[in-house]
Design a protein around this motif. Structure first.
Motif, PDB file in Angstrom:
ATOM      1  N   VAL A 107     -21.326  -6.729 -10.427  1.00 41.56           N
ATOM      2  CA  VAL A 107     -20.684  -6.415 -11.713  1.00 41.56           C
ATOM      3  C   VAL A 107     -21.377  -5.220 -12.362  1.00 41.56           C
ATOM      4  O   VAL A 107     -20.712  -4.299 -12.864  1.00 41.56           O
ATOM      5  CB  VAL A 107     -20.731  -7.638 -12.642  1.00 41.56           C
ATOM      6  CG1 VAL A 107     -20.250  -7.270 -14.047  1.00 41.56           C
ATOM      7  CG2 VAL A 107     -19.913  -8.783 -12.064  1.00 41.56           C
TER       8      VAL A 107
ATOM      9  N   LEU B 288     -11.454 -14.092 -13.301  1.00 42.21           N
ATOM     10  CA  LEU B 288     -12.567 -13.180 -13.522  1.00 42.21           C
ATOM     11  C   LEU B 288     -12.162 -11.710 -13.621  1.00 42.21           C
ATOM     12  O   LEU B 288     -12.870 -10.925 -14.252  1.00 42.21           O
ATOM     13  CB  LEU B 288     -13.594 -13.322 -12.396  1.00 42.21           C
ATOM     14  CG  LEU B 288     -14.236 -14.699 -12.226  1.00 42.21           C
ATOM     15  CD1 LEU B 288     -15.215 -14.665 -11.067  1.00 42.21           C
ATOM     16  CD2 LEU B 288     -14.923 -15.149 -13.494  1.00 42.21           C
ATOM     17  N   GLU B 289     -11.069 -11.336 -13.017  1.00 36.91           N
ATOM     18  CA  GLU B 289     -10.751  -9.913 -12.897  1.00 36.91           C
ATOM     19  C   GLU B 289      -9.497  -9.495 -13.647  1.00 36.91           C
ATOM     20  O   GLU B 289      -9.144  -8.323 -13.654  1.00 36.91           O
ATOM     21  CB  GLU B 289     -10.614  -9.545 -11.416  1.00 36.91           C
ATOM     22  CG  GLU B 289     -11.915  -9.788 -10.637  1.00 36.91           C
ATOM     23  CD  GLU B 289     -11.734  -9.599  -9.144  1.00 36.91           C
ATOM     24  OE1 GLU B 289     -10.580  -9.380  -8.702  1.00 36.91           O
ATOM     25  OE2 GLU B 289     -12.733  -9.669  -8.411  1.00 36.91           O
TER      26      GLU B 289
ATOM     27  N   HIS C 249     -20.641 -12.551 -16.143  1.00 39.08           N
ATOM     28  CA  HIS C 249     -19.367 -12.743 -16.818  1.00 39.08           C
ATOM     29  C   HIS C 249     -19.257 -11.858 -18.061  1.00 39.08           C
ATOM     30  O   HIS C 249     -18.175 -11.349 -18.376  1.00 39.08           O
ATOM     31  CB  HIS C 249     -19.184 -14.217 -17.179  1.00 39.08           C
ATOM     32  CG  HIS C 249     -18.913 -15.096 -15.991  1.00 39.08           C
ATOM     33  ND1 HIS C 249     -19.859 -15.335 -15.029  1.00 39.08           N
ATOM     34  CD2 HIS C 249     -17.805 -15.782 -15.619  1.00 39.08           C
ATOM     35  CE1 HIS C 249     -19.343 -16.126 -14.107  1.00 39.08           C
ATOM     36  NE2 HIS C 249     -18.107 -16.409 -14.432  1.00 39.08           N
TER      37      HIS C 249
ATOM     38  N   MET D 145     -18.232  -8.567 -16.910  1.00 40.12           N
ATOM     39  CA  MET D 145     -16.810  -8.565 -16.566  1.00 40.12           C
ATOM     40  C   MET D 145     -15.951  -8.432 -17.815  1.00 40.12           C
ATOM     41  O   MET D 145     -14.938  -7.727 -17.820  1.00 40.12           O
ATOM     42  CB  MET D 145     -16.450  -9.854 -15.833  1.00 40.12           C
ATOM     43  CG  MET D 145     -17.077 -10.015 -14.466  1.00 40.12           C
ATOM     44  SD  MET D 145     -16.658 -11.642 -13.772  1.00 40.12           S
ATOM     45  CE  MET D 145     -17.891 -11.775 -12.488  1.00 40.12           C
TER      46      MET D 145
ATOM     47  N   SER E 110      -9.263  -5.579 -13.361  1.00 42.12           N
ATOM     48  CA  SER E 110     -10.233  -4.701 -12.716  1.00 42.12           C
ATOM     49  C   SER E 110      -9.882  -4.534 -11.244  1.00 42.12           C
ATOM     50  O   SER E 110      -9.368  -5.436 -10.595  1.00 42.12           O
ATOM     51  CB  SER E 110     -11.639  -5.285 -12.853  1.00 42.12           C
ATOM     52  OG  SER E 110     -11.957  -5.484 -14.207  1.00 42.12           O
TER      53      SER E 110
END
Length: 504
Positions: free
Chosen positions: A62, A142-143, A482, A485, A503
């Protein structure tokens, strides 16, 4: 390009600021304290150095991505990092201990030898099911921004498992709903169960309520490893801060934001404690939901994670910094988990208002870092334990008694600990609240799928156009990785607008 006001100088906020400045925006960060980093703090005294916030980094990719996208120097050109191997040592209440290497095969062999024959494969099967969760949720959880389609994450992706049960030991298929059901139905040895529930506890989740999808947590730790940043995680915060300065982000310290400026139904700036206002085309808030509500930027009520925890406010941490005489033994392990003697009672205390325990689960960090001790004849050791935020941690006797219990537990991990201590300093949720503004000093956990969406955090967009939420209290949740992110997601939403899909 438009000016952007960022509230708070935590890791997520700075990650967003660096990316936005790289995209050409004028970015100003307003921080109520006198330094950057949020909860990523350190203590230095008499040549000893300690992390008082997170002590290890997971998913370093990350921050590698952040540095690639915002400048010429890569992350490893700025800070040194070392992957932990051995990954961890577990000390169980019955006195047995097992040291787990970083490799999957090594973990299997170590558990077979140190716990019971077959325990290694049983744990490996569990971790493989965690991979199923990871594959199903990595992108949306997450993305990608948390959008109106978040209900797809309400269903638990943990797969059904075939087990033997009953008097006749017949095979049956079970679909676990909680981590506790996973432990009870799919792990035979109680020590494996302690390893699993400690993962939930360490992230601030109640094993009785956390969804079965939380099995992704040991998968992530075992698959991607844990990394020590040379000089401590504060060095990572400094590197991100300096990258922001390189991109001409302006920082204003001692500047508490007390409200939002709105115009035409959208965020248009911030109001400061000195009575002044600062205009902005967008506002990025790296604060807790309660603080965001106080600024006028969110509807009242607890976040889904707070509701799932059974109390308003996530659990906090007590950290004990120990300056020791005597060098670190050659076979010392960087991270040791000393499991408490009564895990159920401990979880009841932390999450459900039960009685305090005198034998808590303690994580012991013993970095082999010459820069964090005066010389080879001394050692800096950090202890941490998850605690409820409802205790009166501001009282010295309350903090002192619990720190004593933590030290007693840590003696199982550090030879001769009691006689080696030169001095100690104790940090509690009261310190976290003072430094970060989080109500009660709670520490947010990462977002999880399942449980009807109860373990999702607030989205990065808000009901007020032009206002964005970033950092550990926002999607995709807490933890250094995180938070980074979330910075990428907020920057993408501002730069690309409604077309941003996540992302790359």
């Amino acid at each position: 390009m438009a000016g952007i006001a960022v509230i708070g100088a935590g890791l997520g906020a700075m990650a967003a600021a660096a990316r936005l400045a790289t995209a050409g925006h004028r970015v100003t960060v307003y921080e109520r304290g006198d330094t950057y980093g949020g909860a990523v703090r350190s203590l230095t005294r008499d040549g000893f150095g300690f992390d008082t916030g997170p002590g290890l980094l997971r998913l370093p990719a990350v921050y590698r991505d952040l540095f690639v996208k915002t400048g010429r120097r890569a992350l490893e050109d700025v800070v040194g990092m070392t992957a932990l191997d051995p990954a961890v040592r577990h000390v169980f209440p019955d006195g047995t201990a097992v040291t787990l290497p970083a490799s999957r095969g090594g973990v299997i062999r170590a558990l077979d030898a140190g716990v019971a024959p077959g325990a290694g494969q049983e744990w490996a099967d569990l971790v493989n099911r965690g991979r199923t969760v990871w594959d199903a949720t990595r992108r949306p959880l997450l993305e990608e921004p948390l959008t109106g389609d978040w209900r797809a994450l309400a269903a638990d992706p943990y797969p059904p498992v075939e087990v033997r049960g009953g008097l006749l030991r017949r095979r049956r298929t079970v679909r676990a709903r909680t981590l506790e059901e996973v432990r009870r139905e799919q792990l035979g040895d109680p020590r494996l169960g302690l390893m699993l529930t400690e993962e939930a506890l360490s992230y601030g989740f109640d094993p009785l309520r956390a969804p079965a999808a939380a099995v992704v947590l040991p998968y992530l730790r075992q698959t991607f490893g844990s990394w020590y940043v040379n000089g401590g995680t504060r060095a990572l915060a400094t590197a991100v801060y300096e990258r922001c300065l390189e991109r001409r982000v302006e920082f204003v310290f001692g500047a508490a934001v007390t409200g939002l400026v709105t115009a035409d139904g959208r965020a248009a700036g911030v109001r400061l404690a000195d009575g002044g206002t600062r205009a902005a085309a967008h506002v990025v808030a790296g604060v807790s939901p309660a603080a965001l509500e106080a600024l006028g930027g969110a509807a009242p009520g607890p976040t889904p994670q707070e509701e799932a925890s059974g109390r308003v406010g996530m659990p906090g941490r007590v950290v004990v910094c120990l300056a020791l005489r005597g060098g670190r033994e050659p076979d010392a392990v960087h991270r040791t988990v000393v499991h408490g003697a009564a895990r159920e009672a401990e979880a009841a205390w932390v999450f459900r208002g039960g009685l305090a325990v005198d034998a808590p689960t303690v994580t012991v960090l013993r970095p082999d870092d010459p820069g964090r001790r005066p010389d080879g004849g001394h050692e800096a050791v950090t202890l941490s334990a998850v605690v409820p935020t409802g205790e009166d941690w501001g009282k010295a006797d309350v903090a002192g008694r619990f720190a004593d219990a933590m030290v007693r537990a840590a003696e199982a991990a550090v030879p001769g600990l009691g006689g080696r201590t030169l001095w100690r300093e104790v940090r509690t949720p009261a310190d976290t609240e003072r430094e970060t503004g989080a109500v009660g000093g709670g520490v947010p956990g990462p977002a999880l799928a399942g449980a009807g969406g109860a373990y999702l955090t607030q989205g990065n967009t808000t009901a007020l156009p032009g206002l964005y939420a970033v950092g550990g209290w926002s999607h995709p949740g807490g933890g250094l990785a995180h938070a980074g992110m979330s910075g990428a997601l907020v920057a993408g939403l501002i730069v690309e607008g409604a077309d941003f899909r996540g992302s790359q």
